[in-house]
Design an enzyme around this catalytic site. Structure first.
Site, PDB file in Angstrom:
ATOM      1  N   HIS A 176       0.820  -1.219   0.000  1.00  0.00           N
ATOM      2  CA  HIS A 176       0.000   0.000   0.000  1.00  0.00           C
ATOM      3  C   HIS A 176       0.851   1.265   0.000  1.00  0.00           C
ATOM      4  CE1 HIS A 176       0.803   0.668   4.345  1.00  0.00           C
ATOM      5  NE2 HIS A 176       0.725  -0.650   4.461  1.00  0.00           N
ATOM      6  N   CYS A 192       2.256  -3.205   6.824  1.00  0.00           N
ATOM      7  CA  CYS A 192       2.739  -4.300   5.984  1.00  0.00           C
ATOM      8  C   CYS A 192       3.871  -3.794   5.101  1.00  0.00           C
ATOM      9  CB  CYS A 192       1.586  -4.866   5.166  1.00  0.00           C
ATOM     10  SG  CYS A 192       0.363  -5.747   6.161  1.00  0.00           S
TER      11      CYS A 192
END
Length: 305
Positions: A176, A192
């Site tokens: 992301h 993440c």
């Protein structure tokens, strides 16, 4: 975004505190006004629908962070994304022997996944909700955000998110964007795999659902990238780059690098105070003031001011 540091605490101020913790450093609070002068074309400010993606501060565009074409001798087939959470790099293999390489930031969650996956979902300006584990580990900070946050440039997932699945099930592993470009190339306490918003937007536009992803193990990283050394600045270099390691040590001893441990401690204290103030409904000094002063110090040390 924030027009006054003296107004009452709002959820956004608390969110910035959370992101400061997640990044183990200071978000670029000056990013919304940073000029594109001197910034490579792919990292300049750009219109994205009704939003404007800020230009990336040139200080964050070191050799490992900036996207570039590289020779690639890994076994993955063209079209595959290869994530190396230990070298903090992501490769998009476009043809045999050639890949586009991106710098990434890696959180604890990002270091916990290995092997193969497939991108089955992708979202523009995705919403974000802290995990139950995050709330359990730090309820003072994440508890007030348990209901989640809508998508936007003030969201920890940034402008785009790619969702990885294995065996038809969501792995909860994401690639992301970020609201904190200063974190790219570094390890973070949460999250993440994050990229500069400009990078994830272009990647999002080019990839198709069903794209394969390979996340390297530590052993695979050593084989492909060699051993790495983390500098006092938080960035990685090859263990063979003795000149960079020596220069970093000299800068550290001269006091020219902000201590990441001190920054994280300040971030956690400010975030906890912000959460407590929001819970009690009293006015508080927004955390952005702390971030602004830290960012100004970093820019001064880097010779940008």
């Amino acid at each position: 975004m924030i027009r006054s540091f003296a107004r009452s605490l709002r959820p956004l101020a608390l969110l910035m505190a959370v992101v400061g913790l997640a990044a183990c450093g200071a978000p670029n609070t000056s990013g919304t006004t940073l000029s594109s002068a001197g910034v490579p074309p792919e990292y300049r400010a750009r219109q994205d629908g009704e939003r404007v993606i800020p230009a990336v501060n040139p200080a964050y565009l070191n050799e490992r962070n900036r996207r570039r074409w590289v020779a690639y001798n890994g076994p993955e087939e063209p079209g595959t994304f290869v994530v190396d959470p230990f070298a903090r790099l992501l490769y998009h293999v476009v043809e045999p022997g050639k890949a586009m390489r991106f710098g990434i930031a890696v959180g604890k969650e990002g270091r916990g996944f290995r092997g193969d996956a497939v991108i089955r979902r992708k979202e523009e300006y995705p919403s974000w909700t802290p995990t139950k584990n995050m709330i359990r580990q730090d309820p003072e900070i994440y508890g007030p955000l348990a209901g989640g946050l809508p998508g936007g440039l003030d969201n920890p997932l940034g402008a785009r998110a790619l969702y990885l699945y294995r065996g038809g099930r969501d792995t909860m592993y994401r690639i992301h964007g970020t609201m904190d470009p200063s974190s790219i190339g570094k390890a973070t306490s949460a999250g993440c795999i994050r990229l500069f918003n400009q990078d994830i937007i272009d990647m999002y536009d080019e990839m198709e659902l069903g794209t394969k992803v390979r996340v390297r193990s530590y052993e695979e990283s050593l084989e492909m990238e060699g051993p790495m050394v983390e500098l006092h600045s938080g960035y990685l270099v090859s263990a063979s780059d003795t000149a960079a390691i020596a220069a970093d040590q000299a800068a550290w001893e001269a006091g020219l690098i902000v201590d990441p441990a001190l920054t994280e401690a300040q971030a956690h204290a400010a975030a906890a105070a912000a959460a407590e103030a929001q819970a009690s409904g009293v006015e508080a000094e927004p955390y952005l003031l702390t971030l602004s002063s830290i960012d100004a110090r970093e820019r001064q040390l880097q010779g940008l001011d």
